[in-house]
Design an enzyme around this catalytic site. Structure first.
Site, PDB file in Angstrom:
ATOM      1  N   GLY A 124      37.364  34.309 -48.679  1.00 18.69           N
ATOM      2  CA  GLY A 124      37.969  33.478 -47.652  1.00 18.69           C
ATOM      3  C   GLY A 124      37.424  32.064 -47.627  1.00 18.69           C
ATOM      4  N   GLU A 344      21.361  30.869 -54.934  1.00 20.63           N
ATOM      5  CA  GLU A 344      20.820  32.106 -55.527  1.00 20.63           C
ATOM      6  C   GLU A 344      19.795  32.777 -54.620  1.00 20.63           C
ATOM      7  OE1 GLU A 344      22.155  33.379 -57.911  1.00 20.63           O
ATOM      8  OE2 GLU A 344      23.037  31.846 -59.169  1.00 20.63           O
TER       9      GLU A 344
END
Length: 593
Positions: A124, A344
């Site tokens: 989304g 990350e």
């Protein structure tokens, strides 16, 4: 034909410092980069400068949509420059121009997500150009047997029209603090395909953060060497770089940049070695390599991104009001570096992976008598931890301290001490009735987090120390590199003073005083080398794109020129009539509250 020599820099106010340098900056360039890499970077810089697509005005505001279009076009035009062997050099060259464009070289418009719920969120929020998502999830058969982690490619948009497919909601979640030329979404899409593993992505982020720090240091140190303010007499002004406070603010970060330059290259080579081992399926300890690379990557990213974060802000402030001008780029560097702290994985969360790796070694040794020895040797010294913990700080003078062996020995003790303390704390938490999850959660602050940071700082310092003492390092460069290494070690160690006293490695006031005086001594000794040291790290003026950071040091000429090239800079504001008309009579206004 390409000139195979390192080009001279333009003459100007910075010549004073360049003539004082204790080493040849051209020799340092050849040593750090090598001739082929230097020439390739210059080729990248010239290619960008000669392409109208990359023309820009310092500090200009570019709408987000335009940034993304330019980002895409730059990737398409210049992607042919990249080969596997040149990936790091190419992206460093492009990122020096603008971080988001350097990162886009590895952009594959896919995402990676640990579970389907997270995938729903990222699907989304992918932005306007992602066509597919790569979702990682545990695969269960109807009998509820888990068959491990599998990847699934999920189509999102029609690649010909970029319209969302039926049943898919995908859009743009809005403006970010920085890097607005890149679409929104999970940052793993930018690294997963090009580097192949999360550890590789984290290792490369460390390098990305370093590039930002090097650019900021180039601007701040050149400015500090050219900017004159006050002096010993009313008629004499001196460069602000001559002030001890300015040296203390900037030069330790310069030392950190050189330490990280060596460190990031070495861990990238470790990662390549790990990847080759996986591909060849040889008999080397690829599993051990993978675990160690994971531990290194999970802590090198915090080290690199936090050092850059603090260093860029210090550079901004050290340039005063000039640093606050958008045209001088320090604000953009700060904002573009900020995501490196969460790409990350959040830094503080990642450090838990590193501390768990270290604790597993200690547990294996105590339970099974396993020898502590890893493929890349970052934990080997822990085998001698009991002897190391008996050692104490022995330096008696400042001269003793300005040797990188002194902070290196202290770091070995520090890691061993924090490892034992973290294990004790973990055992206490378990003994009090907490389960493993709660016990580990309660061991992070002051224990496991500090352990992980000390480990990676030690590893970075260890590799820099080895470089400075290696006989293959040119003799003419060794003295300045040794000073940088000692300064980095002492400056980093100074943040652990409380623990050094807590564990009785230091006692009395003398050790802290010696370390502080050694830091100031090294800053003073490196002051005359500082301009030459950033010359080694700096890209061309076009790439740096900062009026106060130009190689000739003509800061005011470049500032004036840049200001005068701005749009409508000499025109009155469009709302001047409102400002000039209907003004109340002086003293006629009365408060209404």
């Amino acid at each position: 034909m390409m000139n195979r020599d390192v080009a001279d820099l333009p003459s100007g106010p910075l010549d004073v410092y360049r003539k004082k340098a204790s080493f040849s900056w051209k020799d340092m360039v050849r040593f750090i980069d090598g001739e082929d890499v230097y020439l390739f970077k210059q080729h990248v810089f010239r290619t960008l400068e000669n392409d109208p697509l990359f023309a820009r005005q310092p500090g200009e505001d570019v709408p987000i949509e335009k940034k993304r279009e330019l980002n895409f076009l730059s990737t398409v035009i210049h992607v042919e420059e990249v080969s596997t062997a040149r990936f790091d050099d190419f992206t460093e060259g492009v990122q020096a121009y603008e971080e988001q464009w350097g990162e886009s070289i590895s952009l594959e418009f896919v995402i990676n997500s640990p579970d389907f719920e997270a995938a729903k969120f990222w699907v989304g929020n992918l932005g306007k150009t992602a066509t597919h998502a790569v979702v990682y999830a545990q695969l269960y058969t109807p009998d509820q047997v888990c068959h491990g982690l599998h990847s699934f490619v999920v189509p999102l948009r029609d690649p010909k029209t970029l319209l969302a497919l039926p049943g898919v909601l995908v859009g743009d979640m809005g403006k970010k603090l920085g890097q607005n030329g890149l679409d929104n979404g999970d940052p793993k899409k930018r690294f997963g395909a090009s580097l192949g593993a999360l550890s590789g992505g984290r290792v490369y982020i460390t390098r990305m953060a370093l590039i930002n720090l090097k650019l900021a240091l180039t601007v701040a140190i050149r400015f500090s060497a050219a900017r004159r303010q006050f002096g010993p007499t009313d008629t004499e002004e001196i460069p602000v770089l001559e002030y001890q406070l300015q040296q203390w603010r900037l030069i330790p970060y310069l030392a950190a940049a050189y330490a990280l330059e060596n460190f990031t290259k070495s861990i990238l080579m470790n990662f390549v070695e790990f990847q080759i081992g996986q591909m060849l399926k040889d008999n080397s300890d690829t599993a051990g390599m993978g675990r160690e690379i994971h531990a290194i990557g999970c802590s090198s990213k915090p080290l690199g991104s936090w050092t850059a974060q603090r260093g860029i802000q210090e550079c901004r402030e050290a340039c005063g009001g000039h640093g606050y001008l958008a045209m001088n780029r320090l604000g953009d560097l700060r904002d573009d570096n900020d995501p490196n702290c969460t790409y990350e994985g959040d830094n503080n969360v990642l450090l838990q992976q590193t501390s768990s790796y270290l604790l597993s070694w200690l547990h294996a040794k105590q339970r099974d008598g396993v020898r502590i020895e890893s493929p890349f040797h970052t934990v080997d010294f822990l085998e001698e931890s009991q002897e190391i913990l008996k050692s104490r700080f022995t330096a008696l003078t400042v001269d003793d301290c300005v040797d990188s062996a002194v902070p290196l020995a202290a770091y070995k003790w520090l890691v061993c001490f924090l490892l034992e303390e973290s294990q004790k704390k973990l055992e206490q938490e378990r003994a009090s009735g907490n389960d493993d999850f709660e016990a580990r959660n309660n061991c992070q602050v002051y224990y496991c987090r500090s352990l992980a940071m000390a480990y990676i700082e030690h590893t970075c310092l260890q590799r820099f120390h080895e470089l400075t003492t290696n006989q293959d390092t040119p003799a003419g460069l060794r003295p300045v590199l040794r000073k940088l290494c000692a300064l980095y070690g002492l400056w980093s160690l100074s943040s652990h003073m409380a623990t050094l006293y807590q564990g009785s490695y230091w006692s009395g006031r003398k050790p802290a005083e010696l370390v502080q005086m050694a830091i100031l001594t090294l800053c003073s000794q490196l002051k005359d080398d500082a301009v030459a040291l950033v010359d080694v790290l700096a890209p061309t003026d076009f790439i740096l794109n900062s009026p106060i950071g130009c190689a000739d040091g003509q800061i005011y000429n470049h500032l004036w020129s840049t200001v005068m090239q701005g749009s409508k800079v000499l025109e009155r504001p469009s709302w001047w009539k409102e400002f000039c008309s209907d003004k109340p009579v002086l003293g006629s206004l009365r408060p209404k509250l």
